[in-house]
Structures are given as structure tokens and as C-alpha cells.
Enzyme design. Sequence first.
Site, PDB file in Angstrom:
ATOM      1  N   ASP A   9      -2.426  -2.596   0.226  1.00 21.97           N
ATOM      2  CA  ASP A   9      -2.914  -3.207   1.476  1.00 21.97           C
ATOM      3  C   ASP A   9      -3.518  -4.584   1.157  1.00 21.97           C
ATOM      4  O   ASP A   9      -4.715  -4.788   1.299  1.00 21.97           O
ATOM      5  CB  ASP A   9      -3.944  -2.286   2.169  1.00 21.97           C
ATOM      6  N   HIS A 239     -11.293  -2.800  -8.739  1.00 22.76           N
ATOM      7  CA  HIS A 239     -10.788  -1.490  -8.279  1.00 22.76           C
ATOM      8  C   HIS A 239      -9.275  -1.350  -8.518  1.00 22.76           C
ATOM      9  O   HIS A 239      -8.834  -0.491  -9.277  1.00 22.76           O
ATOM     10  CB  HIS A 239     -11.050  -1.335  -6.775  1.00 22.76           C
TER      11      HIS A 239
HETATM   12  O1  RIB Z   1     -12.677   1.064  -2.433  1.00 22.23           O
HETATM   13  C1  RIB Z   1     -11.901   0.063  -3.021  1.00 22.23           C
HETATM   14  C2  RIB Z   1     -10.547  -0.026  -2.360  1.00 22.23           C
HETATM   15  O2  RIB Z   1     -10.736  -0.389  -0.989  1.00 22.23           O
HETATM   16  C3  RIB Z   1      -9.633  -1.062  -2.945  1.00 22.23           C
HETATM   17  O3  RIB Z   1      -8.323  -0.577  -2.923  1.00 22.23           O
HETATM   18  C4  RIB Z   1      -9.791  -2.238  -2.026  1.00 22.23           C
HETATM   19  O4  RIB Z   1      -8.639  -3.070  -2.008  1.00 22.23           O
HETATM   20  C5  RIB Z   1     -10.032  -1.585  -0.689  1.00 22.23           C
HETATM   21  O5  RIB Z   1      -8.842  -1.273  -0.087  1.00 22.23           O
HETATM   22 CA    CA Z   2      -6.494  -1.997  -1.951  1.00 22.38          CA
END
Ligand code: RIB
Ligand code: CA
Length: 306
Positions: A9, A239
Amino acid sequence: MVKLIIDTDPGIDDAMAIFYAVAAPDIELLGLTTIFGNVTTPMATRNALRLLEAAGLDAPVAQGAEAPLVLPPFTPSAHVHGAEGFGDIPAADPKAKPLEEDAADFLCRMAREHKGELVVCPVGPLTNIALAMQRDPDFIENVKSIVIMGGSLEEGGNITPHAEANIYHDPHAADVVCSGGDKVVFVGLDVTHRILCVPEDFAAIAARSPRLGGMLQEMSHFYIKFYLEVAGLNGCSLHDPAAVIACTHPELFGKRQLPLRVSCEGETSGATLAAEDSGRAPVNVCMTVEADAVKNLFLERLALLP
Ligand code: RIB
Ligand code: CA
């Protein structure tokens, strides 16, 4: 060489993960599938095509679901990733178009064609992955593994006190994926909160990779401003890149095996919970990480880009 599809995303840390995968000499990026979350699904598709175009990689993009399995559609979190997904960088239309095939069909087909070899790395809500599992009963058997950025076992949430954002945005889909057994790996906040990149790191990436690293540095300003406001941190967690790195360097992550379920209602909605009595097969949840090694891979490999 890991044959990889990222379900994404994009999203600032998604862009970091995708450019990392393009740069990594041990990853063959077979395509991207898109999902709502940081942006709407059509925006995610546009941004995914744009990132591949910028990186000069001719790989397919398949558009995914526009709404969660059960919950109503929601408005994306513009305060975290910007109204267009890349912080203050304005929207731009890529030349390429997505496939006619949707994300779940593309995932099922690629898993069949690369039986036993395909690693799927979802870094957004898990709707497309749940749909692939529901459409093709052999999907789990056909993939090598599903390495997910999502969840939190002991770290607490980042969108509510209980829930990590990707799981929160489609808890029913995440619960379906929790039934996938030992090929499923969660790279959640228990480890991603240990890996922090500060403005100097992005400056170093941009110095060595002026065009693509420079683009990430520009995006990072907005993301780090959000971290500063909500967490008082002058830096951001890696992340989504951590999940991609877990696909090629599993030895850098210590895992716990346990049956898992996702709370789908009330104030705990989106929480990933141990489910010892569920009769489900255990999945893998990353609980420890060699954070410096992960961060060094990220910095060194992004520097290979133009
Ligand atoms: O919690 C972190 C996630 O949430 C990551 O994938 C960031 O891109 C958001 O989508
Ligand atoms: Ca993400």
C-alpha cells in the site's frame, strides 16, 4: 535467489521496501500487488507503477481489493504518509498500466507457476492474501512462504493500544491468514520497533544514491515528522523493509511458533493473540532481531541504486 511478490500500500516505508527489493542481489522481484491502507487501492496501484518506473524495473502490477473482507471501506491515514502516499512529493501518473488480472488471481497463478519457490511479502492489510487462500485451496501449499509485516504480540499497537495498523485495517482477512500454518511468518512491531532510521541515515543513502535514495530521503522528512509528533522520535521504524529482509535473511530474526488468531471486534479489534486452544497449526512470530545487521543491509543495498 528469492522469487518475491510484494503486496503493498505505498506508502513511504513501502517505497523503501520496494526499492530495497529492486537493489537486493538475492531477490528476483516478480511483481507487486496492491491494497488499500496508507492510500486507496487505485492510488496504491498508481504509486506501485510509479516506483517500478522510477527504478527502471519492468515487472507486473496487479490491483487488489478496494475494501476489507467484512468491515466497511475506510479513509486512508494521510497524516502518516501524506495525501498521495509519498509525503510531500506530488502525485504523478506512470505510463504503465496494471494487469487485467486482479491481485488474488495473480498471486494464485504465480504460486502455481513457481510452485514451492514463491515468497509473498504482504506489507499492507491482508485482504488480497485471504482472498487468494479462499479462491485456491492449494495456494498455501504452492507458496514457499508468506512473510508479513504486521501484528504485535507483546509490543502493543501503533494505531490503537492493541493493534498494529495493517492487521487493524482488515482483521477478518488477517485471521484467515493466521490459519495458514508454518509457512506464515509475522514480522511485527515486536521487531520493527527495534530498527530505527534517523535523518542522517537517509542523508547518507541520498549521498550514495542521488536519484532513488534522494527520493526516499525526500519522503522520509514527512514520515519522521509524524514519528516526532506521536512518539517524540527523530527517526522512523523500518517496518516494511524489515519484512522484505526477513525473506532473504531469516537467520537475523528469532521466531516463536504458536497458534494465532486476530480479534475482530471491540476495543481489541486488530490485536494478534495467542490461540493455544484453537486447534490451529502454529505460525511463526518474529520476537527478536539483529537490528544493526538489518539496518546495515538496508543502507548498504539502497546505496547500490542510481
Ligand atoms: O504498522 C506499520 C505498517 O502500517 C506499515 O506497513 C506501514 O506502511 C503502514 O501500512
Ligand atoms: Ca505498508
